[in-house]
Design a protein around this motif. Structure first.
Motif, short mmCIF file in Angstrom:
data_model
loop_
_atom_site.label_atom_id
_atom_site.label_comp_id
_atom_site.label_asym_id
_atom_site.label_seq_id
_atom_site.Cartn_x
_atom_site.Cartn_y
_atom_site.Cartn_z
N PHE A 1 1.07 -1.26 -0.01
CA PHE A 1 0.09 0.05 0.04
C PHE A 1 0.89 1.14 0.03
CE2 PHE A 1 0.51 -1.11 4.78
CZ PHE A 1 0.79 0.08 5.17
N LEU A 2 0.48 2.34 -0.53
CA LEU A 2 1.01 3.56 -0.52
C LEU A 2 0.68 4.38 0.62
CD1 LEU A 2 1.01 4.23 -4.35
CD2 LEU A 2 2.80 3.06 -3.09
N LEU A 3 1.40 4.98 1.42
CA LEU A 3 0.76 5.85 2.42
C LEU A 3 0.21 7.06 1.89
CD1 LEU A 3 4.06 6.19 4.70
CD2 LEU A 3 2.22 4.52 4.96
N GLY A 4 -1.12 7.18 2.58
CA GLY A 4 -1.88 8.25 1.91
C GLY A 4 -2.79 8.11 0.76
N GLN A 5 -2.81 6.80 0.28
CA GLN A 5 -3.51 6.47 -1.05
C GLN A 5 -4.96 6.77 -0.76
OE1 GLN A 5 -2.26 2.42 -1.35
NE2 GLN A 5 -4.46 1.72 -0.79
N ASP A 6 -5.89 6.84 -1.75
CA ASP A 6 -7.27 7.36 -1.74
C ASP A 6 -8.02 6.27 -0.72
OD1 ASP A 6 -6.62 9.07 -3.22
OD2 ASP A 6 -7.69 8.25 -4.96
N ASN A 7 -7.73 5.03 -0.58
CA ASN A 7 -8.49 4.11 0.40
C ASN A 7 -7.53 3.99 1.74
OD1 ASN A 7 -6.52 2.47 -1.15
ND2 ASN A 7 -7.94 0.68 -0.99
N TYR A 8 -6.95 4.77 2.02
CA TYR A 8 -6.03 4.63 3.17
C TYR A 8 -6.68 3.98 4.42
CZ TYR A 8 -1.78 4.70 5.88
OH TYR A 8 -0.76 4.69 6.82
N ALA A 9 -8.00 4.40 4.69
CA ALA A 9 -8.59 4.21 5.72
C ALA A 9 -9.02 2.80 5.89
CB ALA A 9 -10.07 4.95 5.75
#
Length: 384
Positions: free
Chosen positions: A89-97
């Protein structure tokens, strides 16, 4: 996960970390096990993660804000066979929640700690162990230092390098008595390896800096010394990498179009790598010039101004050093000196394309005087 990511995991299983890659998994693969002290992360999966500084592709829809780089967290599927790849995963990506819920659930204390660490990693200009140690110390995060190991040989080399660099400063601060080796050693240890802020009161007073600005400046100053030392090592290896790029041989059955694509990408990487190598010294010269005005001309204001502006210069330099360090480290590991550089054509094309993506991050211009302070990739906002 892409094939290039899987290849990177296999490389890291043997190599460890680079300036753009922090390999935590390797500590849990050692026969003696992981260090016994506090780990970097509390989450079981994150403890074995591989962290990378990632260039976001133009068509990547992970971010609505169109950012150009991000921090990627790779969670290998099988530690015994990294060719299988892993989740990321990428930090702050759109579905980070959703990522947060999957990793931590309701473990708020662990999540709070781990997200602080992730934020520090994202904000760091480089994943070099020396710099990360400084980042964690400034935020009073306690971890076992073995997770950010800088070899004893590297520590000694850097110490000797810094002592040579700061000998004139020691004399300027403490007079002729500072020509004594013990006094110089004390100054270097205070600046580089002190667990506190490394505050040297005569220097802070001479520069007329408050404690907050002084602490920020000292952090960047340590970084400049580290980058200068690392650059002195990398430029020794760069010619071998340049020759290897021109001599690398693609094995397997390749059609003329594939051979042409490899040549074109290889030549582009060679040119841009040379540009990057030449673009770094002016950043270091800006530091040298400011320091010499203090040590030789007695002008504390010039070095004070540099320290106040240094965090911005430091970030721009850190990104460039990270790319240069990563490319030279990975190439030198894959093709040791004396070994003919060759690999399957498809793998070579992926490796060269990865390097090309990293190198196109920057636009180069011939700097004038202290112009490298301005990051061409991130123009400074105008002030009124």
């Amino acid at each position: 996960m892409s094939d290039s990511d899987s290849r990177t995991l296999v490389i890291l299983k043997e190599k460890g970390s680079t300036a753009r890659l922090l390999n935590l998994l390797r500590f849990y693969m050692r026969p003696e096990g992981a260090p016994e002290g506090p780990p970097i992360f509390r989450n079981r999966l994150l403890r074995r993660a591989i962290v990378t500084k990632h260039c976001v592709a133009a068509n990547d829809r992970s971010f609505a804000d169109g950012r150009r780089h991000a921090t990627k967290i790779i969670l290998p599927l099988n530690a015994e066979d990294l060719r299988l790849g892993g989740r990321y995963f990428l930090l702050g990506q759109d579905n980070y929640a959703e990522v947060r819920r999957e990793l931590w659930g309701d473990a708020h204390e662990d999540r709070s700690h781990d997200e602080e660490i992730l934020g520090l990693l994202e904000g760091a200009p480089s994943l070099d162990p020396f710099l990360l140690r400084e980042v964690f110390q400034r935020s009073q995060v306690r971890i076992d230092p073995a997770f950010l190991d800088l070899s004893e040989n590297d520590q000694m080399e850097m110490f000797n390098f810094a002592r040579s660099e700061l000998s004139a400063l020691a004399v300027a601060l403490f007079g002729d008595a500072a020509a004594d080796t013990d006094m110089q050693n004390k100054l270097v240890r205070k600046l580089l390896f002190n667990d506190e802020t490394g505050q040297i009161e005569p220097l802070r007073l001479a520069l007329k800096l408050d404690e907050n600005n002084y602490a920020e400046g000292m952090f960047a100053w340590k970084g400049f010394l580290y980058f200068k030392w690392r650059y002195s090592k990398l430029v020794e290896e760069a010619p071998d990498v340049a020759r290897g790029l021109q001599q690398v041989y693609a094995t397997g059955n390749l059609d003329p179009e594939e051979k042409s694509a490899i040549r074109e990408t290889r030549d582009n990487v060679s040119r841009r790598l040379a540009e990057l190598t030449a673009a770094i010294p002016p950043f270091l010269s800006a530091y040298d010039n400011a320091l010499s005005q203090l040590t030789e001309g007695g002008d504390a204001s010039a070095f004070r101004d540099f320290l106040l502006d240094s965090p911005r210069i430091f970030l721009a330099l850190g990104e460039r050093m990270g790319v240069l360090d990563h490319i030279i480290s990975v190439w030198s590991f894959m093709f040791p000196a004396g070994k003919k550089p060759m690999m399957p054509g498809s793998d070579l094309m992926e490796l060269l394309a990865e390097f090309e993506t990293l190198l196109t991050r920057f636009k180069y211009a011939t700097p004038r005087s202290i112009q490298p302070v301005e990051d061409p990739a991130q123009p400074r906002a105008a002030t009124g």
